[in-house]
Design a protein around this motif. Structure first.
Motif, short mmCIF file in Angstrom:
data_model
loop_
_atom_site.label_atom_id
_atom_site.label_comp_id
_atom_site.label_asym_id
_atom_site.label_seq_id
_atom_site.Cartn_x
_atom_site.Cartn_y
_atom_site.Cartn_z
N VAL A 58 0.81 -1.22 0.00
CA VAL A 58 0.00 0.00 0.00
C VAL A 58 0.84 1.27 0.00
O VAL A 58 2.06 1.21 0.24
CB VAL A 58 -0.94 0.03 1.22
CG1 VAL A 58 -2.13 -0.87 1.00
CG2 VAL A 58 -0.18 -0.35 2.48
N SER A 63 -4.02 3.33 4.28
CA SER A 63 -4.47 2.31 3.33
C SER A 63 -4.10 0.91 3.79
O SER A 63 -4.79 -0.05 3.46
CB SER A 63 -3.91 2.59 1.94
OG SER A 63 -4.58 3.70 1.36
N ALA A 67 -7.00 -1.63 3.78
CA ALA A 67 -6.93 -2.84 2.97
C ALA A 67 -7.02 -4.08 3.86
O ALA A 67 -7.65 -5.08 3.50
CB ALA A 67 -5.65 -2.86 2.14
N ALA B 75 -11.08 2.81 -2.17
CA ALA B 75 -10.17 2.09 -3.07
C ALA B 75 -9.23 1.18 -2.29
O ALA B 75 -8.94 0.06 -2.72
CB ALA B 75 -9.37 3.09 -3.91
N ALA B 76 -8.77 1.65 -1.13
CA ALA B 76 -7.85 0.83 -0.32
C ALA B 76 -8.57 -0.38 0.25
O ALA B 76 -8.05 -1.50 0.22
CB ALA B 76 -7.25 1.66 0.80
N SER B 79 -9.15 -2.80 -2.38
CA SER B 79 -7.87 -3.47 -2.68
C SER B 79 -7.72 -4.70 -1.79
O SER B 79 -7.29 -5.76 -2.25
CB SER B 79 -6.67 -2.57 -2.36
OG SER B 79 -6.66 -1.43 -3.15
N SER B 116 -5.50 7.13 -1.90
CA SER B 116 -5.75 5.68 -1.85
C SER B 116 -6.21 5.17 -3.22
O SER B 116 -5.91 4.05 -3.60
CB SER B 116 -6.75 5.33 -0.75
OG SER B 116 -8.07 5.60 -1.13
N ALA B 120 -4.20 2.29 -5.37
CA ALA B 120 -4.89 1.10 -5.87
C ALA B 120 -4.71 0.97 -7.38
O ALA B 120 -4.51 -0.12 -7.91
CB ALA B 120 -6.37 1.15 -5.50
N ARG B 123 -1.15 -0.19 -8.13
CA ARG B 123 -0.90 -1.59 -7.78
C ARG B 123 -1.58 -2.56 -8.74
O ARG B 123 -1.25 -3.73 -8.78
CB ARG B 123 -1.38 -1.88 -6.35
CG ARG B 123 -0.57 -1.23 -5.27
CD ARG B 123 -0.95 -1.75 -3.89
NE ARG B 123 -2.34 -1.50 -3.54
CZ ARG B 123 -2.78 -0.39 -2.96
NH1 ARG B 123 -1.95 0.58 -2.67
NH2 ARG B 123 -4.06 -0.24 -2.66
N HIS B 125 -4.94 -3.46 -8.99
CA HIS B 125 -6.07 -4.30 -8.57
C HIS B 125 -7.14 -4.33 -9.65
O HIS B 125 -7.45 -3.30 -10.25
CB HIS B 125 -6.68 -3.76 -7.27
CG HIS B 125 -5.75 -3.80 -6.13
ND1 HIS B 125 -5.52 -4.94 -5.38
CD2 HIS B 125 -4.94 -2.84 -5.60
CE1 HIS B 125 -4.63 -4.66 -4.44
NE2 HIS B 125 -4.27 -3.41 -4.55
N TYR B 129 -13.50 1.59 -10.42
CA TYR B 129 -13.81 2.68 -9.48
C TYR B 129 -14.69 3.68 -10.22
O TYR B 129 -14.34 4.17 -11.29
CB TYR B 129 -12.53 3.37 -8.98
CG TYR B 129 -12.81 4.32 -7.83
CD1 TYR B 129 -12.45 3.99 -6.53
CD2 TYR B 129 -13.46 5.54 -8.05
CE1 TYR B 129 -12.73 4.85 -5.47
CE2 TYR B 129 -13.74 6.40 -6.99
CZ TYR B 129 -13.37 6.05 -5.70
OH TYR B 129 -13.65 6.90 -4.66
#
Lengths: 395, 306, 95
Positions: A58, A63, A67, B75-76, B79, B116, B120, B123, B125, B129
């Motif tokens: 993260v 986050s 998460a 979003a986090a 994730s 966030s 995301a 990363r 994912h 969104y």
């Protein structure tokens, strides 16, 4: 690892090792000194295919906890790790993790909170989190940090509890110091923690559940009451798990660890690594015939009030050492709570408080000796002269 | 292209009994987007109107699993849900194919949740969104956000003797998101339901993060009659205030070009939040706003693959 | 109003395990004006349905069947967007 063995590890390494053995479904973490090693070690376990974990790298601790909450609400065993500012950034999410009753286990490597910025140990980070609804376990050594991690999973996930747990150890002092410890085999850990059976999962699309709705005054209080009841239930579970762990390892854990307390007239109460220093001083003074002892709380959420009363009621003078300042001007967090625990006690020892070790200020045997000496004066006087003082600060 | 008749046969994920205001644009967006998932969905919601109004305990308007954690964390948290899905699927503990979608307002997306969201997206994912952009913090009572158009009156950008509503231009979030080089990002309007549906299908099918920015008029915050919601969406598109376009694997394509580009004032004059701009003395600001829209539209056309 | 439950009778963590139970909550009471559907004038284009924020246009087999007055908030979007105008949907003051 196939068998139980003695290894030399830092506290961080021991915690990462425990995390590998716990083998969570999801870990979401962000680096922060002095926790960083945990994330690094665990990243390597992921890179080497040694865990089944989805590792979410993260962009912040906020986050990380968000998460982890998402993963835990998905029926996954989920973990993160942090320190200091990272814990502070997670703050609002800490309440959400406990409020949603998610059994997240989080190692916290204690470090002071800015400002000014300082990366060294004190307990201002986790002491600030006392009201977040998390269970808190404190570890004196790498061995204890390791053992607490394994037990924390069982405590958190117990159907009567379902609360998140912080496993605290002292930044740098424990996290970076190499110690010899005994680690269990992977199979023993897997067997001890068992399969995770979540209370609910948002991935159960056949039984859709709404998690995190808007709750108005008609129901929110009942939910907080449920949380309080769960925290109460955790008292029994913490002891049960501790006993079961003792059967496996020979190392038993309860709420408190006492050292030479039975006949002690003067007692120091202190958390985590400073207990080790205090133990050495107790031994030294005992050799000189002084009746001194140590009480080291392991659990402070839930707060072991009756156990503390039982353990300390026979003492004549008690010094409570707080590695955190609340700025209430009435003493540190541990002091205030322990004193409150004695309000209804028929017999109350003299009690004083020391704020110590802020920002990583070293505490050696001479400082601990001076505390016992102060207690001796209090005993002689029959009263406490200075209820709250600062140990080894240049005033 | 699916017909409405076909779409009407698909299951509704957001059911009635929610307490969004009459005429709110957000639930129209949600209903239209979710019809394109073609699989069970797990919905994450940022704190905001949609979140509070659809889940007033013990009621929920969601037929699918749904999770809200905080304002900036949709979003986090999603994730984490998506990571759990990958982990449990890999372990054989889950067999179904599940799609993941987050909804956030402009406050939860342009402002407090941008970090966030960015994390995301970077990363990778596999999630969609959706920002329902109503251009202010409507849930707390119409405070300006970074999506509030220049000149708009809100409770924290009031019109006063020395200030003509919100200062400064709104953030171009769709472009910011696209700059993450994700497989799919698009701007949509519920008035153009077929364009929205096609883009939502692409978003759900994308092999990685996808983003939809949806205009979602707010009768209270924009100050207009609730029956005008779709008409305002249409005017936003026809004035090029809210162009419909997509960025698919880095390629920009305008998906709808108004036959006749309408003057921005056609969009503004229907909303109380811009009343002051039409008063004498504010012609310059109005002209400035028109020029900004023109410039952005020209830029977009120049970048667009035909 | 249903009787409020005790802490021991509600799920932990504030979760709601009954998907879509808000159908029992009647937002139709908010209405100050109501859309009236005129079946004979309707061409079943479903514009009213796709633009309804409350999913209050009842559709079966691709055809409009009526209006869910338990939930319709009377925003008037359906009437405004109906291509048949007054022939298929009309807005009336609530009595």
């Amino acid at each position: 690892m196939g068998s139980r063995q003695h290894v030399a590890m830092t506290g961080n390494e021991a915690v990462a090792h425990a995390m590998r053995q716990i083998n969570p479904d999801v870990v979401a973490a962000y680096p922060i000194t002095p926790q960083t090693d945990i994330v690094q070690f665990f990243s390597q376990f992921v890179a080497d295919g040694m865990v089944k974990t989805e590792f979410v790298t993260v962009e912040s601790e906020h986050s990380a906890m968000s998460a982890t909450i998402g993963a835990a609400a998905s029926g996954a065993r989920a973990m993160t790790a942090t320190s200091s500012q990272g814990l502070a950034l997670m703050w609002e999410m800490l309440h959400i993790a406990s409020g949603y009753r998610l059994p997240i286990v989080m190692p916290v490597v204690n470090r002071t909170l800015s400002g000014p910025i300082n990366i060294h140990c004190d307990h201002s980070d986790t002491m600030g989190a006392l009201t977040t609804g998390w269970i808190q376990l404190y570890s004196e050594s790498a061995q204890e940090a390791y053992d607490n991690m394994i037990q924390a999973v069982r405590i958190a996930e117990h159907p009567d509890v379902r609360l998140p747990v912080m496993v605290c150890q002292d930044g740098f002092i424990t996290s970076h110091g190499i110690e010899s410890l005994e680690v269990l085999s992977d199979d023993e850990v897997a067997q001890f923690i068992g399969e995770y059976k979540p209370a609910y999962s948002v991935l159960d699309v056949d039984n859709p559940v709404t998690v995190g709705p808007l709750v108005l005054p008609d129901y929110l209080f009942e939910m907080k009451f449920q949380q309080a009841k769960a925290m109460e239930a955790s008292r029994r579970v913490i002891l049960e798990v501790g006993k079961e762990y003792a059967r496996l390892t020979g190392r038993e854990y309860g709420f408190l660890e006492s050292y030479k307390l039975e006949d002690a007239e003067r007692v120091i109460v202190v958390l985590s690594s400073t207990a080790g220093t205090t133990r050495a001083v107790v031994d030294e003074l005992r050799r000189k015939g002084e009746k001194v002892g140590l009480l080291k709380p392991r659990v402070i959420r839930p707060f072991p009030a009756s156990e503390l009363r039982d353990a300390l009621s026979h003492a004549r003078a008690v010094a409570i050492l707080d590695r955190a300042e609340t700025f209430s001007t009435q003493g540190g967090p541990l002091f205030c709570e322990i004193r409150a625990a004695f309000y209804d006690a028929p017999k109350r020892p003299l009690m004083r408080n020391y704020i110590f070790g802020l920002g990583g200020r070293d505490v050696g045997t001479s400082q601990i000796e001076s505390v016992f000496a102060d207690l001796a004066e209090d005993v002689a006087r029959g009263s406490v002269k200075t209820p709250v003082s600062y140990l080894d600060v240049r005033e | 292209m699916a017909t409405l008749r076909e779409l009407s046969r698909m299951p509704e994920v957001l059911v009635p009994g929610h307490r969004m205001c009459a005429g709110c644009g957000a639930p129209i967006v949600v209903r239209q987007v979710l019809r394109a998932a073609h699989a069970p969905v797990v919905v994450a919601n940022a704190t905001g109107c949609l979140e509070v109004s659809t889940t007033i305990y013990p009621f929920t308007s969601w037929q699918s699993p749904w999770i809200h954690t905080a304002f900036e964390s949709a979003a986090a948290s999603l994730s984490g849900v998506e990571a759990a899905y990958r982990s449990l699927k890999r372990q054989g503990k889950i067999s179904q194919d599940i799609k993941f979608v987050a909804f956030g307002g402009d406050g939860g997306t342009y402002d407090i949740g941008l970090q966030s969201l960015s994390g995301a997206l970077e990363r990778g994912h596999k999630m969609v969104y959706v920002c329902y952009d109503n251009g202010a913090y409507m849930n707390t009572g119409i405070q300006r956000s970074s999506a509030t158009p220049k000149g708009a009156e809100t409770t924290t950008s009031p019109v006063g003797k020395v200030q003509p509503g919100k200062r400064g231009s709104r953030k171009d979030l769709t472009k910011i998101v696209a700059a993450h080089n994700i497989p799919y990002a698009a701007q949509v309007s519920p008035a153009h339901w077929n364009d929205l549906y096609a883009k939502a299908e692409k978003a759900f099918a994308a092999d990685g993060p996808a983003f939809l920015n949806a205009i979602a008029p707010c009768p209270r915050g924009w100050r207009y009659d609730s029956s005008d919601t779709i008409e305002l969406c249409r005017l936003a598109v026809d004035t090029c205030f809210w162009p419909l376009y997509e960025v698919e694997n880095g390629k920009i394509r305008v998906t709808y070009k108004p036959k006749e580009k309408k003057p921005l004032v056609e969009f503004l004059k229907r909303q109380g939040r811009f009343n002051h701009l039409l008063r004498p003395g504010n012609e310059g600001l109005l002209e400035e706003l028109q020029q900004e829209v023109d410039r952005q539209w020209e830029d977009l056309l120049a970048q667009s693959e035909s | 109003m249903t009787k409020l439950k005790s802490a021991k009778d509600i799920p932990i963590g504030g979760i709601i395990p009954e998907p879509g139970n808000s159908r029992a909550y009647r937002t139709g009471e908010w209405r100050s004006q109501r859309p009236v559907w005129i079946p004979e004038g309707c061409v079943h284009c479903l514009m009213c349905w796709v633009y309804c924020p409350d999913n209050a246009i009842e559709v079966e087999d691709g055809k409009v069947k009526g209006i869910d007055y338990n939930h319709c908030k009377g925003c008037g979007i359906c009437v405004r967007e109906c291509p048949r105008k007054e022939k298929a949907l009309r807005l009336e003051r609530e009595a």
